[in-house]
Design a protein around this motif. Structure first.
Motif, PDB file in Angstrom:
ATOM      1  N   SER A 187      -0.616  -6.519  -6.301  1.00  0.00           N
ATOM      2  CA  SER A 187      -1.357  -7.812  -5.314  1.00  0.00           C
ATOM      3  C   SER A 187      -2.321  -6.940  -4.132  1.00  0.00           C
ATOM      4  N   LEU A 188      -2.905  -7.136  -3.564  1.00  0.00           N
ATOM      5  CA  LEU A 188      -4.765  -6.184  -2.733  1.00  0.00           C
ATOM      6  C   LEU A 188      -3.616  -5.513  -2.417  1.00  0.00           C
ATOM      7  N   GLY A 189      -2.892  -5.012  -2.174  1.00  0.00           N
ATOM      8  CA  GLY A 189      -2.086  -3.726  -0.872  1.00  0.00           C
ATOM      9  C   GLY A 189      -1.766  -2.824  -2.436  1.00  0.00           C
ATOM     10  N   THR A 190      -1.403  -3.079  -3.646  1.00  0.00           N
ATOM     11  CA  THR A 190      -1.180  -2.093  -4.617  1.00  0.00           C
ATOM     12  C   THR A 190      -2.862  -1.461  -5.106  1.00  0.00           C
ATOM     13  N   LEU A 191      -3.705  -2.557  -4.977  1.00  0.00           N
ATOM     14  CA  LEU A 191      -4.889  -2.736  -5.498  1.00  0.00           C
ATOM     15  C   LEU A 191      -5.685  -1.536  -4.626  1.00  0.00           C
ATOM     16  N   LEU A 192      -5.428  -1.136  -3.088  1.00  0.00           N
ATOM     17  CA  LEU A 192      -6.199  -1.040  -2.482  1.00  0.00           C
ATOM     18  C   LEU A 192      -5.791   0.594  -2.915  1.00  0.00           C
ATOM     19  N   ALA A 193      -4.289   0.729  -3.134  1.00  0.00           N
ATOM     20  CA  ALA A 193      -3.218   2.235  -2.687  1.00  0.00           C
ATOM     21  C   ALA A 193      -4.450   3.053  -3.981  1.00  0.00           C
ATOM     22  N   ALA A 194      -4.267   2.118  -5.015  1.00  0.00           N
ATOM     23  CA  ALA A 194      -4.495   2.446  -6.224  1.00  0.00           C
ATOM     24  C   ALA A 194      -6.300   3.182  -5.655  1.00  0.00           C
ATOM     25  N   GLY A 195      -7.154   2.710  -5.171  1.00  0.00           N
ATOM     26  CA  GLY A 195      -8.055   2.768  -5.155  1.00  0.00           C
ATOM     27  C   GLY A 195      -8.813   3.321  -4.113  1.00  0.00           C
ATOM     28  N   THR A 196      -7.795   3.659  -3.540  1.00  0.00           N
ATOM     29  CA  THR A 196      -8.265   4.685  -1.594  1.00  0.00           C
ATOM     30  C   THR A 196      -9.081   5.793  -2.080  1.00  0.00           C
ATOM     31  N   ASP A 197      -8.097   6.547  -3.123  1.00  0.00           N
ATOM     32  CA  ASP A 197      -8.982   8.177  -3.359  1.00  0.00           C
ATOM     33  C   ASP A 197      -9.940   8.231  -4.094  1.00  0.00           C
ATOM     34  N   GLN A 198      -9.998   7.113  -5.069  1.00  0.00           N
ATOM     35  CA  GLN A 198     -11.083   7.317  -5.798  1.00  0.00           C
ATOM     36  C   GLN A 198     -12.251   6.310  -5.367  1.00  0.00           C
ATOM     37  N   ALA A 199     -12.008   5.772  -3.889  1.00  0.00           N
ATOM     38  CA  ALA A 199     -13.089   5.584  -3.551  1.00  0.00           C
ATOM     39  C   ALA A 199     -14.984   5.603  -3.724  1.00  0.00           C
ATOM     40  N   PRO A 200     -14.583   6.641  -2.933  1.00  0.00           N
ATOM     41  CA  PRO A 200     -16.486   7.547  -2.816  1.00  0.00           C
ATOM     42  C   PRO A 200     -16.658   7.750  -4.910  1.00  0.00           C
ATOM     43  N   ILE A 201     -16.100   8.030  -4.899  1.00  0.00           N
ATOM     44  CA  ILE A 201     -16.495   8.186  -6.783  1.00  0.00           C
ATOM     45  C   ILE A 201     -16.691   7.369  -7.676  1.00  0.00           C
ATOM     46  N   PHE A 202     -15.797   6.072  -7.335  1.00  0.00           N
ATOM     47  CA  PHE A 202     -15.991   4.602  -7.976  1.00  0.00           C
ATOM     48  C   PHE A 202     -14.773   3.310  -7.262  1.00  0.00           C
ATOM     49  N   PRO A 203     -16.596   3.164  -6.689  1.00  0.00           N
ATOM     50  CA  PRO A 203     -16.548   1.778  -5.121  1.00  0.00           C
ATOM     51  C   PRO A 203     -15.354   0.611  -6.015  1.00  0.00           C
ATOM     52  N   TRP A 204     -15.996   0.407  -6.899  1.00  0.00           N
ATOM     53  CA  TRP A 204     -15.499  -1.187  -7.173  1.00  0.00           C
ATOM     54  C   TRP A 204     -14.511  -0.833  -7.224  1.00  0.00           C
ATOM     55  N   LEU A 205     -13.400  -0.210  -7.891  1.00  0.00           N
ATOM     56  CA  LEU A 205     -11.334   0.036  -7.505  1.00  0.00           C
ATOM     57  C   LEU A 205     -11.114   0.004  -6.241  1.00  0.00           C
ATOM     58  N   TYR A 222       0.816  -1.576  -0.450  1.00  0.00           N
ATOM     59  CA  TYR A 222       0.447  -0.162   0.209  1.00  0.00           C
ATOM     60  C   TYR A 222       0.849   1.282   0.086  1.00  0.00           C
ATOM     61  N   PHE A 223       2.273   1.288   0.989  1.00  0.00           N
ATOM     62  CA  PHE A 223       2.308   2.343   0.469  1.00  0.00           C
ATOM     63  C   PHE A 223       3.480   2.175  -0.172  1.00  0.00           C
ATOM     64  N   GLY A 224       3.773   1.412  -1.179  1.00  0.00           N
ATOM     65  CA  GLY A 224       5.359   1.186  -2.214  1.00  0.00           C
ATOM     66  C   GLY A 224       6.642   0.377  -1.969  1.00  0.00           C
ATOM     67  N   PHE A 225       6.007  -0.029  -1.057  1.00  0.00           N
ATOM     68  CA  PHE A 225       7.407  -0.958  -0.595  1.00  0.00           C
ATOM     69  C   PHE A 225       7.330  -2.519  -0.719  1.00  0.00           C
ATOM     70  N   GLY A 226       6.536  -2.424  -1.531  1.00  0.00           N
ATOM     71  CA  GLY A 226       6.380  -4.349  -1.921  1.00  0.00           C
ATOM     72  C   GLY A 226       6.171  -4.589  -3.124  1.00  0.00           C
ATOM     73  N   VAL A 227       5.113  -5.179  -3.371  1.00  0.00           N
ATOM     74  CA  VAL A 227       4.848  -5.727  -5.084  1.00  0.00           C
ATOM     75  C   VAL A 227       5.148  -4.494  -6.032  1.00  0.00           C
ATOM     76  N   ARG A 228       5.770  -4.788  -7.140  1.00  0.00           N
ATOM     77  CA  ARG A 228       6.349  -3.885  -7.807  1.00  0.00           C
ATOM     78  C   ARG A 228       5.816  -4.069  -9.009  1.00  0.00           C
ATOM     79  N   ALA A 229       5.206  -2.792  -9.348  1.00  0.00           N
ATOM     80  CA  ALA A 229       4.459  -2.207 -10.780  1.00  0.00           C
ATOM     81  C   ALA A 229       5.498  -3.493 -11.952  1.00  0.00           C
ATOM     82  N   PRO A 230       5.436  -3.763 -13.188  1.00  0.00           N
ATOM     83  CA  PRO A 230       3.355  -4.038 -13.354  1.00  0.00           C
ATOM     84  C   PRO A 230       2.833  -4.492 -12.383  1.00  0.00           C
ATOM     85  N   ASP A 231       3.633  -5.429 -11.856  1.00  0.00           N
ATOM     86  CA  ASP A 231       2.478  -6.609 -10.835  1.00  0.00           C
ATOM     87  C   ASP A 231       1.797  -6.112 -10.192  1.00  0.00           C
TER      88      ASP A 231
END
Length: 309
Positions: free
Chosen positions: A248-266, A237-246
């Motif tokens: 994980s659940l942490g990277t998906l949560l990090a990418a979708g946190t800011d957009q959760a109110p508008i695009f909750p499926w992310l 979530y904080f960018g210290f684990g799995v690296r892009a383009p791969d």
């Protein structure tokens, strides 16, 4: 002749009725609804993680430029993100990666903890003091901070290096418990008999000490899987684990946190799977503890029913 009788008595002293104990533990596990529910959830999550990529024609990294941030639909079951990537494909890929990391971290840390703790408790003396000092030293270090410092330097090593890094700071408490249990077990008659017969110390540890702490190690390893998945998620979530383009659940949560109110499926699909997995692991861990520990409340009805018969 005398040594033959001692050797023959050794297995009986260690485990008088392995088949009966196995049946008793199995009966307790099957009677525990929490364990069955947790095991069913974990099985379904593994099927989703490793079978999900085969039921969708979308790859987790392939964008659909005609569908940017689209809600869930027949074409994209979990919707799409801002790049047009299929969220279902990304979620099952992230779940798969997090589960693999969690299992490997739990496996490596449990093996290290069992060997270090058993050696420290069995040998005593300088061996015990040196290993205990190492354990206490690692417990003092802020593991999260150290991992965040070292992790960026391992970019080229891939996620396997991240697994070893997590496992390196995840075994100390278990090792201390195994050490305490080993100090008690080394005074038992079957261990004394093996020492008297000249059995090598490492063979005693592997054949007589570790099997007698296996119930604790199984329970601890089960719970450690959930803890490792949470640690991986937090670090990714904080960018210290799995690296892009791969992903994980942490990277998906990090990418979708800011957009959760508008695009909750992310955000909520990945978050829901994470919560579901950790909850299921805790249910299994509690059930294993009750089934393997004869002093717990769950074991009393079984003993009572056997007496009544």
């Amino acid at each position: 002749m005398e040594s033959g009788r001692t050797e023959a008595a050794l297995p009986a002293a260690q485990d008088p009725a392995p088949a009966g104990r196995f049946r008793l533990v199995l009966a307790r596990l099957t009677a525990a609804k929490g364990v069955l529910a947790g095991a069913a959830i974990v099985l379904l999550l593994f099927l989703l993680a490793f079978g999900g990529p085969f039921v969708t024609h979308w790859d987790y990294a392939t964008p659909d430029y005609a569908a940017l941030r689209q809600p869930p639909s027949g074409a994209h079951w979990f919707g799409t993100n801002g790049l047009g990537q299929d969220v279902f494909a990304q979620t099952v890929r992230g779940l798969q990666k997090s589960l693999i990391i969690g299992l490997l971290v739990a496996l490596f840390s449990t093996v290290v903890a069992s060997l270090v703790g058993a050696c420290a408790g069995y040998f005593g003396g300088w061996t015990d003091r040196a290993l205990t000092f190492l354990v206490d030293l690692l417990l003092v270090f802020p593991s999260f901070l150290i991992i965040t410092i070292i992790s960026p330097k391992l970019k080229g090593a891939g996620w396997i290096a991240f697994v070893f890094l997590l496992a390196a700071f995840n075994w100390m408490i278990t090792a201390r418990v195994v050490r305490s249990m080993t100090r008690s077990l080394r005074e038992r008659e079957f261990v004394r008999a093996a020492q008297f017969m000249g059995v090598h110390p490492l063979r005693i540890i592997l054949r007589h000490i570790l099997p007698n702490v296996a119930s604790f190690l199984i329970t601890d390893a089960t719970v450690a899987v959930g803890g490792a998945v949470m640690s991986e998620t937090a670090l990714s979530y904080f960018g210290f684990g799995v690296r892009a383009p791969d992903v994980s659940l942490g990277t998906l949560l990090a990418a979708g946190t800011d957009q959760a109110p508008i695009f909750p499926w992310l955000f909520y699909f990945a978050a829901g799977l994470l919560v579901l997995f950790v909850l299921a692991i805790n249910l299994i861990g509690d059930g294993l503890r009750d089934a393997l520990d004869p002093t717990t409340e769950a074991a009393r009805p079984a003993r009572t029913s056997r007496r009544s018969k």
